[in-house]
Design a protein around this motif. Sequence first.
Motif, short mmCIF file in Angstrom:
data_model
loop_
_atom_site.label_atom_id
_atom_site.label_comp_id
_atom_site.label_asym_id
_atom_site.label_seq_id
_atom_site.Cartn_x
_atom_site.Cartn_y
_atom_site.Cartn_z
N TRP A 32 -39.78 -22.79 -27.83
CA TRP A 32 -38.51 -22.65 -27.11
C TRP A 32 -37.47 -23.63 -27.64
O TRP A 32 -36.30 -23.28 -27.84
CB TRP A 32 -38.75 -22.86 -25.62
N PHE A 33 -37.89 -24.88 -27.87
CA PHE A 33 -36.98 -25.87 -28.45
C PHE A 33 -36.37 -25.36 -29.75
O PHE A 33 -35.17 -25.47 -30.00
CB PHE A 33 -37.73 -27.17 -28.75
N PHE A 34 -37.22 -24.81 -30.63
CA PHE A 34 -36.80 -24.46 -31.99
C PHE A 34 -36.30 -23.01 -32.10
O PHE A 34 -35.88 -22.61 -33.19
CB PHE A 34 -37.96 -24.67 -32.96
N GLY A 35 -36.36 -22.26 -31.01
CA GLY A 35 -35.91 -20.89 -31.06
C GLY A 35 -36.83 -19.96 -31.83
O GLY A 35 -36.40 -18.94 -32.37
N TRP A 36 -38.12 -20.29 -31.90
CA TRP A 36 -39.08 -19.45 -32.60
C TRP A 36 -39.50 -18.28 -31.72
O TRP A 36 -39.47 -18.37 -30.49
CB TRP A 36 -40.34 -20.24 -32.97
N LYS A 37 -39.94 -17.22 -32.35
CA LYS A 37 -40.51 -16.10 -31.61
C LYS A 37 -41.84 -16.53 -30.98
O LYS A 37 -42.54 -17.40 -31.52
CB LYS A 37 -40.74 -14.91 -32.54
N GLU A 38 -42.17 -15.91 -29.87
CA GLU A 38 -43.44 -16.23 -29.21
C GLU A 38 -44.60 -15.87 -30.13
O GLU A 38 -44.64 -14.78 -30.71
CB GLU A 38 -43.54 -15.43 -27.90
N GLN A 39 -45.53 -16.80 -30.29
CA GLN A 39 -46.65 -16.57 -31.20
C GLN A 39 -47.58 -15.48 -30.66
O GLN A 39 -47.77 -15.36 -29.46
CB GLN A 39 -47.44 -17.87 -31.44
N PRO A 40 -48.16 -14.66 -31.55
CA PRO A 40 -49.07 -13.59 -31.11
C PRO A 40 -50.33 -14.17 -30.47
O PRO A 40 -50.75 -15.28 -30.78
CB PRO A 40 -49.40 -12.85 -32.41
N LEU A 41 -50.93 -13.38 -29.58
CA LEU A 41 -52.13 -13.84 -28.88
C LEU A 41 -53.27 -14.12 -29.84
O LEU A 41 -54.08 -15.01 -29.59
CB LEU A 41 -52.55 -12.78 -27.85
N ALA A 42 -53.33 -13.37 -30.93
CA ALA A 42 -54.39 -13.60 -31.92
C ALA A 42 -54.31 -15.01 -32.49
O ALA A 42 -55.33 -15.63 -32.79
CB ALA A 42 -54.30 -12.57 -33.03
N PHE A 43 -53.10 -15.52 -32.63
CA PHE A 43 -52.93 -16.87 -33.15
C PHE A 43 -53.43 -17.91 -32.15
O PHE A 43 -54.03 -18.92 -32.54
CB PHE A 43 -51.46 -17.12 -33.47
N ASP A 44 -53.19 -17.68 -30.86
CA ASP A 44 -53.72 -18.58 -29.83
C ASP A 44 -55.24 -18.64 -29.88
O ASP A 44 -55.85 -19.68 -29.62
CB ASP A 44 -53.27 -18.13 -28.44
N VAL A 45 -55.86 -17.51 -30.19
CA VAL A 45 -57.33 -17.47 -30.34
C VAL A 45 -57.76 -18.43 -31.45
O VAL A 45 -58.71 -19.21 -31.30
CB VAL A 45 -57.81 -16.05 -30.67
#
Length: 264
Positions: A32-45
């Motif tokens: 949110w600070f950097f204005g990035w797109k929300e990371q995909p759930l697969a990446f959280d895995v």
Amino acid sequence: MSTFQAIFLGALQGLGEFLPISSSAHLIIFPWFFGWKEQPLAFDVALHLGTLLAVLVYFWRDYVEIIVKGLTEPKSEKGKLFWFIVIATIPGALFGYFLEDIVENVFRKQYLLIAIVLALFGFILYYVDKTAKNRITISNMNILHAILIGISQAFALFPGISRSGITMTTGLLLGLKKEAAAKFSFLMSAPIIFGAGAVSLLKNIHDVANQLSSFAIGFFTSAVVGFLAIHFLLEIVKKSGFKIFAYYRFVLASIILVVFLLRM
């Protein structure tokens, strides 16, 4: 997702999973600070599996001994520790299974609420660190300690609380020495991280194949940084306790508030 973003978020997860600063809050706030797109759930895995590798590698001798003793000599010191970890895992697993999606949807973009939780738990962490009487070693724990620490994990579903933070704080309130509270928190993290990671992996197995490069980068970064974070925390609590992490929480909460007001 760029390579830099994958490395940066992997480092955040590695630090936040084991330091009492909340990895989930950081993975929401910094994009949110950097204005990035929300990371995909697969990446959280990938990030969660990386921190699982970190704790397994760091404590592999302990885990081998604990599991063997738990299955062959359940009344021994290490054997009882195995069953304490099992008991402590159950409440967190149940709450996570039934409530994780609800809590995640409520908190996902509530940046001001996350700042409040970060600051509030920072005060709790500071107070407990300063006032708790720490006499109990990990070998002197009992089943009540395990149950209460396990129940406390349910609160870690809320971004800003921190799984390691709430379990360590509960341990301190129960009289555990700081090193004992930290080590038990780390040892009991593996089943929870494994369970959450396995469930998420099954849900997002197709996305993993599409995000393989980012997956690998995030996995290895969170593993390496997580390993270092465990070592760092075990060393720092011997010298100065947990106050430094309370101060960090106050600073981050203040930054979130400023950014939130500027973007209104």
